[in-house]
Design an enzyme around this catalytic site. Structure first.
Site, PDB file in Angstrom:
ATOM      1  N   GLY A  17      -6.785  -0.885  -8.053  1.00  0.00           N
ATOM      2  CA  GLY A  17      -7.664  -1.094  -6.892  1.00  0.00           C
ATOM      3  C   GLY A  17      -7.747   0.153  -6.035  1.00  0.00           C
ATOM      4  O   GLY A  17      -7.821   0.074  -4.804  1.00  0.00           O
ATOM      5  N   ALA A  18      -7.772   1.321  -6.686  1.00  0.00           N
ATOM      6  CA  ALA A  18      -7.659   2.593  -5.944  1.00  0.00           C
ATOM      7  C   ALA A  18      -9.003   3.287  -5.749  1.00  0.00           C
ATOM      8  O   ALA A  18      -9.050   4.443  -5.354  1.00  0.00           O
ATOM      9  CB  ALA A  18      -6.672   3.522  -6.649  1.00  0.00           C
ATOM     10  N   ARG A  20     -10.989   2.608  -3.439  1.00  0.00           N
ATOM     11  CA  ARG A  20     -11.258   2.698  -1.982  1.00  0.00           C
ATOM     12  C   ARG A  20     -10.058   2.143  -1.218  1.00  0.00           C
ATOM     13  O   ARG A  20      -9.082   1.676  -1.811  1.00  0.00           O
ATOM     14  CB  ARG A  20     -12.521   1.913  -1.643  1.00  0.00           C
ATOM     15  CG  ARG A  20     -12.329   0.417  -1.831  1.00  0.00           C
ATOM     16  CD  ARG A  20     -13.579  -0.383  -1.493  1.00  0.00           C
ATOM     17  NE  ARG A  20     -13.244  -1.793  -1.359  1.00  0.00           N
ATOM     18  CZ  ARG A  20     -14.060  -2.797  -1.628  1.00  0.00           C
ATOM     19  NH1 ARG A  20     -15.274  -2.532  -2.070  1.00  0.00           N
ATOM     20  NH2 ARG A  20     -13.683  -4.039  -1.448  1.00  0.00           N
ATOM     21  N   VAL A  68      -7.844  -6.225 -13.510  1.00  0.00           N
ATOM     22  CA  VAL A  68      -6.380  -6.340 -13.602  1.00  0.00           C
ATOM     23  C   VAL A  68      -5.901  -7.767 -13.890  1.00  0.00           C
ATOM     24  O   VAL A  68      -4.731  -7.979 -14.186  1.00  0.00           O
ATOM     25  CB  VAL A  68      -5.693  -5.806 -12.323  1.00  0.00           C
ATOM     26  CG1 VAL A  68      -5.872  -4.308 -12.199  1.00  0.00           C
ATOM     27  CG2 VAL A  68      -6.184  -6.535 -11.070  1.00  0.00           C
ATOM     28  N   TYR A 158      -4.344 -17.046  -0.949  1.00  0.00           N
ATOM     29  CA  TYR A 158      -3.862 -15.667  -0.745  1.00  0.00           C
ATOM     30  C   TYR A 158      -2.394 -15.668  -0.302  1.00  0.00           C
ATOM     31  O   TYR A 158      -1.588 -14.862  -0.779  1.00  0.00           O
ATOM     32  CB  TYR A 158      -4.764 -15.023   0.300  1.00  0.00           C
ATOM     33  CG  TYR A 158      -4.562 -13.550   0.569  1.00  0.00           C
ATOM     34  CD1 TYR A 158      -4.937 -12.586  -0.364  1.00  0.00           C
ATOM     35  CD2 TYR A 158      -4.024 -13.116   1.780  1.00  0.00           C
ATOM     36  CE1 TYR A 158      -4.794 -11.231  -0.087  1.00  0.00           C
ATOM     37  CE2 TYR A 158      -3.882 -11.772   2.068  1.00  0.00           C
ATOM     38  CZ  TYR A 158      -4.267 -10.826   1.127  1.00  0.00           C
ATOM     39  OH  TYR A 158      -4.117  -9.486   1.405  1.00  0.00           O
ATOM     40  N   LYS A 162       0.576 -13.884  -2.330  1.00  0.00           N
ATOM     41  CA  LYS A 162       1.354 -12.783  -1.751  1.00  0.00           C
ATOM     42  C   LYS A 162       2.831 -13.159  -1.581  1.00  0.00           C
ATOM     43  O   LYS A 162       3.707 -12.289  -1.647  1.00  0.00           O
ATOM     44  CB  LYS A 162       0.743 -12.341  -0.418  1.00  0.00           C
ATOM     45  CG  LYS A 162      -0.653 -11.704  -0.560  1.00  0.00           C
ATOM     46  CD  LYS A 162      -0.640 -10.462  -1.457  1.00  0.00           C
ATOM     47  CE  LYS A 162      -1.924  -9.645  -1.350  1.00  0.00           C
ATOM     48  NZ  LYS A 162      -1.959  -8.509  -2.295  1.00  0.00           N
TER      49      LYS A 162
HETATM   50  P1  NAI Z   1     -10.341  -3.445  -0.496  1.00  0.00           P
HETATM   51  O1  NAI Z   1     -11.133  -4.691  -0.734  1.00  0.00           O
HETATM   52  O2  NAI Z   1     -10.886  -2.435   0.449  1.00  0.00           O
HETATM   53  O3  NAI Z   1     -10.046  -2.707  -1.896  1.00  0.00           O
HETATM   54  C1  NAI Z   1      -9.571  -3.443  -2.993  1.00  0.00           C
HETATM   55  C2  NAI Z   1      -9.867  -2.684  -4.273  1.00  0.00           C
HETATM   56  O4  NAI Z   1      -9.401  -3.508  -5.368  1.00  0.00           O
HETATM   57  C3  NAI Z   1     -11.375  -2.450  -4.505  1.00  0.00           C
HETATM   58  O5  NAI Z   1     -11.607  -1.110  -4.892  1.00  0.00           O
HETATM   59  C4  NAI Z   1     -11.726  -3.444  -5.591  1.00  0.00           C
HETATM   60  O6  NAI Z   1     -12.800  -3.023  -6.438  1.00  0.00           O
HETATM   61  C5  NAI Z   1     -10.413  -3.537  -6.364  1.00  0.00           C
HETATM   62  N1  NAI Z   1     -10.322  -4.763  -7.148  1.00  0.00           N
HETATM   63  C6  NAI Z   1     -10.626  -6.019  -6.742  1.00  0.00           C
HETATM   64  N2  NAI Z   1     -10.477  -6.882  -7.762  1.00  0.00           N
HETATM   65  C7  NAI Z   1     -10.068  -6.157  -8.831  1.00  0.00           C
HETATM   66  C8  NAI Z   1      -9.784  -6.501 -10.177  1.00  0.00           C
HETATM   67  N3  NAI Z   1      -9.863  -7.747 -10.636  1.00  0.00           N
HETATM   68  N4  NAI Z   1      -9.397  -5.509 -11.006  1.00  0.00           N
HETATM   69  C9  NAI Z   1      -9.317  -4.214 -10.574  1.00  0.00           C
HETATM   70  N5  NAI Z   1      -9.579  -3.841  -9.308  1.00  0.00           N
HETATM   71  C10 NAI Z   1      -9.971  -4.805  -8.453  1.00  0.00           C
HETATM   72  O7  NAI Z   1      -8.882  -3.939  -0.065  1.00  0.00           O
HETATM   73  P2  NAI Z   1      -7.709  -3.211   0.786  1.00  0.00           P
HETATM   74  O8  NAI Z   1      -7.836  -3.663   2.180  1.00  0.00           O
HETATM   75  O9  NAI Z   1      -7.669  -1.764   0.473  1.00  0.00           O
HETATM   76  O10 NAI Z   1      -6.431  -3.960   0.175  1.00  0.00           O
HETATM   77  C11 NAI Z   1      -5.565  -3.396  -0.796  1.00  0.00           C
HETATM   78  C12 NAI Z   1      -4.371  -4.309  -0.978  1.00  0.00           C
HETATM   79  O11 NAI Z   1      -3.681  -4.474   0.260  1.00  0.00           O
HETATM   80  C13 NAI Z   1      -4.719  -5.718  -1.464  1.00  0.00           C
HETATM   81  O12 NAI Z   1      -3.734  -6.172  -2.352  1.00  0.00           O
HETATM   82  C14 NAI Z   1      -4.684  -6.528  -0.184  1.00  0.00           C
HETATM   83  O13 NAI Z   1      -4.435  -7.886  -0.442  1.00  0.00           O
HETATM   84  C15 NAI Z   1      -3.538  -5.845   0.539  1.00  0.00           C
HETATM   85  N6  NAI Z   1      -3.544  -6.059   1.981  1.00  0.00           N
HETATM   86  C16 NAI Z   1      -4.603  -5.606   2.760  1.00  0.00           C
HETATM   87  C17 NAI Z   1      -4.578  -5.819   4.125  1.00  0.00           C
HETATM   88  C18 NAI Z   1      -5.678  -5.351   5.023  1.00  0.00           C
HETATM   89  O14 NAI Z   1      -5.629  -5.673   6.236  1.00  0.00           O
HETATM   90  N7  NAI Z   1      -6.645  -4.604   4.567  1.00  0.00           N
HETATM   91  C19 NAI Z   1      -3.452  -6.539   4.771  1.00  0.00           C
HETATM   92  C20 NAI Z   1      -2.420  -6.947   3.858  1.00  0.00           C
HETATM   93  C21 NAI Z   1      -2.478  -6.714   2.528  1.00  0.00           C
END
Ligand code: NAI
Length: 257
Positions: A17-18, A20, A68, A158, A162
């Site tokens: 998920g890198a 963005r 994934v 979720y 988590k």
């Molecule tokens: P985001 O939505 O900005 O980025 C997530 C990335 O994961 C995207 O590039 C997306 O294309 C990719 N992705 C989604 N489904 C996928 C799949 N099936 N296979 C491969 N890639 C996939 O999310 P963000 O905010 O950067 O979150 C990253 C992590 O941090 C997540 O696990 C999220 O649950 C966790 N997190 C985020 C928080 C927040 O406030 N933003 C708070 C707590 C945890």
């Protein structure tokens, strides 16, 4: 017998998920720390900016497309990474999605898709990378949890995923310590990314208003940024963190238990 484990000369890291957000920041930070990077996301083209960020540090980067949650895709992706970049010994399971609804309105598909992308994926990636870490007798696994693991309105799916990540991480620490592999989790609070932007949009709220509201509930008085999370991941991935395993670090600007 006292075990001592030495990191490989070339440290190759996978961040899922890198393309963005938090994952992109983690990839950039691990590159600064001296890793070559496999950037895994649904669409390889969407990883171009992260690849460029890594390459600007002088490290190597490849973009690998994979869902994934898909067992065959994960196995193929890890094989491709090992062939093109070398054996991965650092794994950051960051990919995640939200499908928020209160329980009565939550569909089985809302439940299952969130469990699959946030939890099943961690099992699949760890299992696929394990042979490389065992062969190297060294490894670092860092899994993204969330403060939602403690319970969150509208997030039964979720929160369960988590919290599951935390139990899985502690179990990996127990099983894999003997191979020089550590496993830890980072549990962010509110972080400014497209994920939280989408939540504001769904609620019909300007994102700046949401950030201001959230900041009032955060003791350090500001929302989290992706680099705050990347810094915690960097600590766990560091070779000097070899005595730290099975931990959950809340990166939330406030105490959490
Ligand atoms: P985001 O939505 O900005 O980025 C997530 C990335 O994961 C995207 O590039 C997306 O294309 C990719 N992705 C989604 N489904 C996928 C799949 N099936 N296979 C491969 N890639 C996939 O999310 P963000 O905010 O950067 O979150 C990253 C992590 O941090 C997540 O696990 C999220 O649950 C966790 N997190 C985020 C928080 C927040 O406030 N933003 C708070 C707590 C945890």
């Amino acid at each position: 017998m006292i075990n001592s484990f030495t990191p490989p000369d070339r440290r190759i890291a996978i961040v899922t998920g890198a393309a963005r957000g938090i994952g992109a920041a983690i990839a950039g930070r691990l590159a600064e720390d001296g890793h070559d990077l496999a950037i895994v996301d649904l669409d390889a083209d969407a990883c171009a900016d992260t690849v460029a960020t890594v390459e600007a540090t002088g490290r190597r980067a490849i973009a690998v497309a994979a869902d994934v949650a898909d067992e065959a895709a994960v196995i193929a992706a890890v094989d491709e990474i090992a062939t093109r970049l070398g054996p991965p010994t650092v794994l950051v399971n960051n990919a995640g999605i939200l499908r928020d609804r209160t329980l009565g309105k939550m569909t089985l598909d809302d439940w299952q898709s969130v469990i699959d992308v946030n939890l099943r994926s961690v099992f699949l990636l760890c299992r696929a990378v394990l042979p490389h870490m065992r062969a190297a007798r060294w490894g670092r696994i860092v899994n993204l949890s969330s403060i939602a693991a403690l319970g969150a309105l509208g997030e039964a799916n979720y929160a369960a995923a988590k919290a599951g990540v935390q139990g899985l991480t502690k179990t990996l620490a127990i099983e894999l310590g003997r191979y020089g592999i550590t496993a830890n989790a980072v549990a962010p609070g509110f972080v400014v990314t497209d994920m939280t932007r989408a939540v504001a949009e769904r609620m019909g709220m300007p994102f700046d208003d949401m950030v201001a509201e959230m900041a009032k509930t955060i003791h350090v008085g500001r929302p989290g940024q992706p680099d705050d999370v990347a810094h915690a991941v960097s600590f766990f991935a560091d070779p000097r963190s070899s005595f730290v395993t099975g931990q959950v670090l809340y990166v939330a600007g406030a105490p959490k238990v």
